[in-house]
Design an enzyme around this catalytic site. Structure first.
Site, PDB file in Angstrom:
ATOM      1  N   SER A  83     -33.464 -33.918 -62.842  1.00  0.00           N
ATOM      2  CA  SER A  83     -32.025 -34.010 -62.581  1.00  0.00           C
ATOM      3  C   SER A  83     -31.168 -33.038 -63.381  1.00  0.00           C
ATOM      4  O   SER A  83     -29.960 -32.959 -63.148  1.00  0.00           O
ATOM      5  CB  SER A  83     -31.536 -35.436 -62.819  1.00  0.00           C
ATOM      6  OG  SER A  83     -31.889 -36.272 -61.720  1.00  0.00           O
ATOM      7  N   SER A 130     -26.303 -39.667 -62.406  1.00  0.00           N
ATOM      8  CA  SER A 130     -27.542 -39.008 -61.987  1.00  0.00           C
ATOM      9  C   SER A 130     -28.024 -39.520 -60.633  1.00  0.00           C
ATOM     10  O   SER A 130     -29.212 -39.804 -60.426  1.00  0.00           O
ATOM     11  CB  SER A 130     -28.646 -39.181 -63.043  1.00  0.00           C
ATOM     12  OG  SER A 130     -29.584 -38.129 -62.954  1.00  0.00           O
ATOM     13  N   TRP A 223     -35.407 -36.858 -65.656  1.00  0.00           N
ATOM     14  CA  TRP A 223     -36.700 -37.542 -65.808  1.00  0.00           C
ATOM     15  C   TRP A 223     -37.532 -37.254 -64.566  1.00  0.00           C
ATOM     16  O   TRP A 223     -37.252 -37.757 -63.477  1.00  0.00           O
ATOM     17  CB  TRP A 223     -36.501 -39.043 -65.990  1.00  0.00           C
ATOM     18  CG  TRP A 223     -37.759 -39.808 -66.362  1.00  0.00           C
ATOM     19  CD1 TRP A 223     -39.052 -39.419 -66.166  1.00  0.00           C
ATOM     20  CD2 TRP A 223     -37.823 -41.089 -66.996  1.00  0.00           C
ATOM     21  NE1 TRP A 223     -39.917 -40.367 -66.635  1.00  0.00           N
ATOM     22  CE2 TRP A 223     -39.190 -41.409 -67.154  1.00  0.00           C
ATOM     23  CE3 TRP A 223     -36.862 -42.007 -67.426  1.00  0.00           C
ATOM     24  CZ2 TRP A 223     -39.617 -42.600 -67.720  1.00  0.00           C
ATOM     25  CZ3 TRP A 223     -37.298 -43.192 -67.998  1.00  0.00           C
ATOM     26  CH2 TRP A 223     -38.657 -43.482 -68.152  1.00  0.00           C
ATOM     27  N   ARG A 263     -34.130 -40.341 -74.693  1.00  0.00           N
ATOM     28  CA  ARG A 263     -33.845 -38.903 -74.671  1.00  0.00           C
ATOM     29  C   ARG A 263     -32.480 -38.587 -75.273  1.00  0.00           C
ATOM     30  O   ARG A 263     -32.337 -37.701 -76.120  1.00  0.00           O
ATOM     31  CB  ARG A 263     -33.921 -38.376 -73.234  1.00  0.00           C
ATOM     32  CG  ARG A 263     -35.311 -38.371 -72.623  1.00  0.00           C
ATOM     33  CD  ARG A 263     -35.242 -38.372 -71.107  1.00  0.00           C
ATOM     34  NE  ARG A 263     -34.643 -39.609 -70.608  1.00  0.00           N
ATOM     35  CZ  ARG A 263     -34.101 -39.745 -69.397  1.00  0.00           C
ATOM     36  NH1 ARG A 263     -34.053 -38.703 -68.577  1.00  0.00           N
ATOM     37  NH2 ARG A 263     -33.606 -40.899 -69.023  1.00  0.00           N
TER      38      ARG A 263
END
Length: 280
Positions: A83, A130, A223, A263
């Site tokens: 993404s 996202s 991801w 993350r």
């Protein structure tokens, strides 16, 4: 004559003493940043030692590339962008009038992968959430021919889209290295990408995360779940109060069940230790 010799010896002694003092002063000042950098590196490394994953964190300030983590070779290794490609996708779509920043992408009523995606979105809202289906729709509007030529024009990653215009950043064949990622977002922060200034500004605003004092953070997560091993990203830049820009890219191996927030949190912790984006 004797007086001249004595004066000469005194001057020579003073000169030697001054040179020695200057050399000692230079030696002292040159070791200070080395010690500080060593401590910073140790503090950052400790963060990565706490997680059981192959990871690298790359920074770029327009001149220097720096790498931290458990597997530094990942910095030059290409992975699917997942993404994080939404950044380039939005730039290409807006530049070529395939959408506007205010357009509402209507939900078709069908259940999506995440329930939070089951609604209407603008491109900016879809960037923040996202929302993959919105950017797949944008990619279909752009089409394979234009998408391919645009990736070649801007030199994004390996510039390969394959045969599926709405899948190539999720499954491949498009790949990009963390070093390429940091240079790409650095140029976006500086308005130096080959897109209209207003388009770059619109996409930059879509990436805004938070402000601490006069420093601002812009970022995008990614991801890649459709590849094995899975790959995680957190890519962006910090605009500091003095106008300096520091771009960064976290790249790490992931697996099903991993903490979705890791993350971002790891990136924030590293940026804090580096003195780029301090916790208040």
């Amino acid at each position: 004559m004797k007086l001249l010799k004595i004066l000469s010896l005194v001057c020579l002694s003073i000169s030697i003493g001054a040179c020695a003092e200057h050399s000692m002063s230079r030696a002292k000042t040159s070791t200070i940043p080395q010690v500080n950098n060593s401590i910073i590196d140790q503090n950052v490394q400790a963060l990565f030692n706490e997680i059981s994953a192959d990871a690298v964190f790359v920074t770029y300030d327009g001149q220097n590339i720096k790498k931290y983590g458990t597997h530094l070779d990942r910095a030059k290794t290409a992975y699917i962008p997942a993404s994080t490609f939404k950044i380039a996708n939005a730039l290409i779509g807006l530049e070529n009038h395939k959408a506007t920043s205010t357009e509402i992408f209507k939900w078709d009523g069908k259940p999506r992968f995440f329930k939070a995606w089951d609604k209407d979105f603008t491109l900016g809202e879809a960037m923040q959430a996202s929302t993959v289906p919105v950017y797949q729709e944008l990619a279909r509007r752009i089409g394979p021919s234009l998408m391919q030529s645009e990736l070649q024009r801007i030199g994004y990653g390996n510039m390969q889209i394959g045969t599926e215009v709405d899948q190539f950043w999720l499954k491949g064949p498009l790949t990009i290295t963390p070093i390429q990622e940091v240079k790409f977002v650095y140029d976006l922060a500086q308005g130096q990408l080959p897109f209209k200034p207003e388009v770059q500004q619109q996409v930059k605003e879509m990436l805004y995360v938070e402000r601490r004092g006069e420093n601002r953070l812009y970022a995008k997560s990614g991801w890649g779940m459709a590849v094995d091993p899975q790959v995680g990203w957190y890519v962006g830049f910090v605009e500091k109060a003095d106008g300096q820009v520091v771009a960064f890219a976290l790249n790490m191996q992931m697996k099903a069940g991993d903490d979705i927030a890791l993350r971002k949190q790891l990136s924030l912790d590293v940026l804090d230790k580096l003195g780029v984006f301090h916790y208040l």
